[in-house]
Design a protein around this motif. Sequence first.
Motif, PDB file in Angstrom:
ATOM      1  N   GLU A   1      83.706  18.779  77.940  1.00  0.00           N
ATOM      2  CA  GLU A   1      82.527  17.496  77.261  1.00  0.00           C
ATOM      3  C   GLU A   1      83.349  16.720  75.949  1.00  0.00           C
ATOM      4  O   GLU A   1      84.673  16.487  76.007  1.00  0.00           O
ATOM      5  CB  GLU A   1      82.492  18.510  75.820  1.00  0.00           C
ATOM      6  N   ASP A   2      82.584  15.170  75.939  1.00  0.00           N
ATOM      7  CA  ASP A   2      83.735  14.482  75.412  1.00  0.00           C
ATOM      8  C   ASP A   2      83.316  14.655  74.334  1.00  0.00           C
ATOM      9  O   ASP A   2      82.458  14.885  73.352  1.00  0.00           O
ATOM     10  CB  ASP A   2      82.822  13.383  75.452  1.00  0.00           C
ATOM     11  N   GLU A   3      84.488  14.765  73.375  1.00  0.00           N
ATOM     12  CA  GLU A   3      84.775  14.981  72.090  1.00  0.00           C
ATOM     13  C   GLU A   3      84.561  14.209  71.394  1.00  0.00           C
ATOM     14  O   GLU A   3      85.258  13.841  69.807  1.00  0.00           O
ATOM     15  CB  GLU A   3      86.201  15.632  71.716  1.00  0.00           C
TER      16      GLU A   3
ATOM     17  N   THR B   1      92.213  12.504  73.852  1.00  0.00           N
ATOM     18  CA  THR B   1      93.275  11.986  74.486  1.00  0.00           C
ATOM     19  C   THR B   1      92.036  11.050  75.545  1.00  0.00           C
ATOM     20  O   THR B   1      91.305  11.810  76.138  1.00  0.00           O
ATOM     21  CB  THR B   1      93.961  13.112  75.616  1.00  0.00           C
ATOM     22  N   PRO B   2      92.248   9.996  75.806  1.00  0.00           N
ATOM     23  CA  PRO B   2      91.446   9.461  76.845  1.00  0.00           C
ATOM     24  C   PRO B   2      91.211   9.421  78.436  1.00  0.00           C
ATOM     25  O   PRO B   2      92.784   9.576  78.436  1.00  0.00           O
ATOM     26  CB  PRO B   2      91.680   7.343  76.262  1.00  0.00           C
ATOM     27  N   THR B   3      90.036  10.236  78.413  1.00  0.00           N
ATOM     28  CA  THR B   3      90.448  11.011  80.006  1.00  0.00           C
ATOM     29  C   THR B   3      89.427   9.856  81.249  1.00  0.00           C
ATOM     30  O   THR B   3      87.995  10.159  80.206  1.00  0.00           O
ATOM     31  CB  THR B   3      90.463  11.897  79.847  1.00  0.00           C
ATOM     32  N   TYR B   4      89.986   9.345  81.932  1.00  0.00           N
ATOM     33  CA  TYR B   4      88.684   9.215  83.202  1.00  0.00           C
ATOM     34  C   TYR B   4      87.592  10.306  83.837  1.00  0.00           C
ATOM     35  O   TYR B   4      88.478  11.331  84.597  1.00  0.00           O
ATOM     36  CB  TYR B   4      89.428   8.435  83.976  1.00  0.00           C
TER      37      TYR B   4
ATOM     38  N   VAL C   1      85.168   7.142  81.085  1.00  0.00           N
ATOM     39  CA  VAL C   1      85.991   7.706  80.306  1.00  0.00           C
ATOM     40  C   VAL C   1      85.565   8.925  78.882  1.00  0.00           C
ATOM     41  O   VAL C   1      84.520   8.655  78.228  1.00  0.00           O
ATOM     42  CB  VAL C   1      87.094   6.855  79.293  1.00  0.00           C
ATOM     43  N   LYS C   2      86.308   9.667  78.862  1.00  0.00           N
ATOM     44  CA  LYS C   2      85.738  10.897  78.135  1.00  0.00           C
ATOM     45  C   LYS C   2      87.164  11.129  77.287  1.00  0.00           C
ATOM     46  O   LYS C   2      88.629  10.908  77.262  1.00  0.00           O
ATOM     47  CB  LYS C   2      85.659  12.058  78.016  1.00  0.00           C
ATOM     48  N   LYS C   3      86.882  11.899  75.855  1.00  0.00           N
ATOM     49  CA  LYS C   3      88.629  11.461  74.756  1.00  0.00           C
ATOM     50  C   LYS C   3      88.286  13.132  75.404  1.00  0.00           C
ATOM     51  O   LYS C   3      87.451  14.055  74.478  1.00  0.00           O
ATOM     52  CB  LYS C   3      87.756  10.811  73.549  1.00  0.00           C
ATOM     53  N   ILE C   4      89.520  13.908  75.226  1.00  0.00           N
ATOM     54  CA  ILE C   4      89.644  14.905  74.617  1.00  0.00           C
ATOM     55  C   ILE C   4      90.727  15.435  73.951  1.00  0.00           C
ATOM     56  O   ILE C   4      91.651  14.885  73.443  1.00  0.00           O
ATOM     57  CB  ILE C   4      90.618  15.778  76.061  1.00  0.00           C
ATOM     58  N   LYS C   5      90.415  16.340  73.000  1.00  0.00           N
ATOM     59  CA  LYS C   5      91.268  17.069  72.093  1.00  0.00           C
ATOM     60  C   LYS C   5      91.625  18.331  72.121  1.00  0.00           C
ATOM     61  O   LYS C   5      92.258  19.079  71.989  1.00  0.00           O
ATOM     62  CB  LYS C   5      90.343  16.720  70.900  1.00  0.00           C
TER      63      LYS C   5
END
Length: 582
Positions: free
Chosen positions: A410-412, A416-419, A438-442
């Motif tokens: 899931e996009d949080e 961290t920006p992740t493709y 681009v998703k952000k993962i934490k």
Amino acid sequence: MFKENLEFLIKVLGNDGFTQEESIKLVYFFRAWRVLSNNEVTDKRFRFEHSRKELNIRDLDYVFRELSEEFYLFEAFDKSVKIDKLSEKSFLLIIEFVFQERTFLKLYDVFVDMLGKYGRDYYISNQVAELGVKLLNTNYSELYAPFSNSFNVAYYTEKKIFAESHADELIIEIIKILDDVDIEFNRTDILDKPSFIEGDRLKGFDCTVSFPPIGAKSISSSFKDDIYNRFRIYQGKGSLDVAHFEHILAQTRRKAVVLMATGVTFRGGVEEKFREYLMGNNWLEAIVQLPSNLLIGTGVQTTFFVINKKKNHNNVYFMNLEDKQFIEKKGRQLVLNKIDKIIEMYKEKKEVENIASVVPSFQIIENNYSLSINRYIFSKEDIRISKILDNYSSQSVQEIATVRKSQLIEDELEGTPTYEISPSDFNTFGFTLECGRVKKIKQQHSKYLTYRLFPNDILVSTKGTIGKVALIGDIKAPMIASQAIQVIRLNVPHIIEPKYLYMFLKSNIGQSLLKKLSTGTTMPQITTKEIKELKVPIPSRKEQEKAMQNFEEEVLLYKEVECLKEKINNINTNFLGDLDHE
């Protein structure tokens, strides 16, 4: 004119509050009453002809009550349609219509034609019903037809039909009278309370033709306690397809033709166990796959399973009726044709390129009991490819690499920006670099570590869009793959080079093999298991080097193509602008 007159009558009855379905049943009920009056109603007061001269609408309740003592048609009518809504005007119009109209279409055909998508309860076309009966290809004295709401099977056999389902009893009574067919029908929940019983056992029938509801879900927990011991595989969860089939097997002594969703031929879980059960008993005689969009009211692709409990050989006959010679379009509806030719092929077990083949049982077992038609019916091109591959030793993908189906991350919205790469992001040639959404993962960082991509990973699209291939290059940013993708990561040291495997999978040979693994029509897919078991030819190191040279050459050729496209675009963009006006 029949259809136009009936449509007018339906509109009039609609003003009385009758639905289209009720209106059609009402008109055909009066037609059945007239046929009974001509042949069997002895009391003149209760004959249909009397209603035209002497009866008024207030008398109908009494007349029908009296007739129900002798004819079940009238009791079934009382359960299905409430006549108290019928106006005197509509009553007289129906009487005149039934008297004046000489040619009535079959009730089943009217439901299909006039109710359109309402036909979900009557979705089996006449051609499919005819094919189902003819695929029995044997003599029988009576026919069992469980689960079916589509009683057009009766049009294609002269034998007595024993039927049970949730179908409307009035429709069956009308069909029995108007079409002069012999049906013994019981309305019941078959899985819970089967009705054809002899003593403490299920009645056995020589032959069965059945069109069970597609994808119905279980709402019962009584399967484990079944006193008839029908359910060897099904345990009461999910789709009832296997439960329906097991009931059919329990009441069939010899042959059965059963229409199932095509997914039953290849899906895992309980359906795979059921296929293994059929093969273990050597009961499966044939698989006949029908064209897509053939049934009325559903786009689900379907397949006939032909069961023969007296089978004396170890082969299964596969037929693919999606060939255009078997399909005709009438309006917006596809129609199956050349049924006699299909049956001739079936009887003789003819092998026809791209249409039919005889497959030994051991081959099905080697394919993990998959009955997917793509595995067993081949074109000339398939045969050519097979001969090429026979020249090489091969290994399965799982022997030379790890294979992992990507999972949803899931996009949080922070982290961290992740493709996330999808098949639409794959480069047509060369390496694929950082791209995609681009998703952000934490919080899901540990999951990211499991599914992150590395250079030289090979990506294959295996859901929806089938067979697109990408080779990940020297990426600098975090990157994951979408759920539509299988990720292949070669073991170290490499038996084959990543560039070679990439070029193989995107070649005509590789694409043909991937297409063969694809199952499903609405949402085609290839399972992780299938990718793992895919055989890859292992050429010499010299041949692999040639494939890698092709990789580099392809990059150069595509770049040249891009340059040419740009030049062509410039010509079109600057048209007239560059002309010399001096």
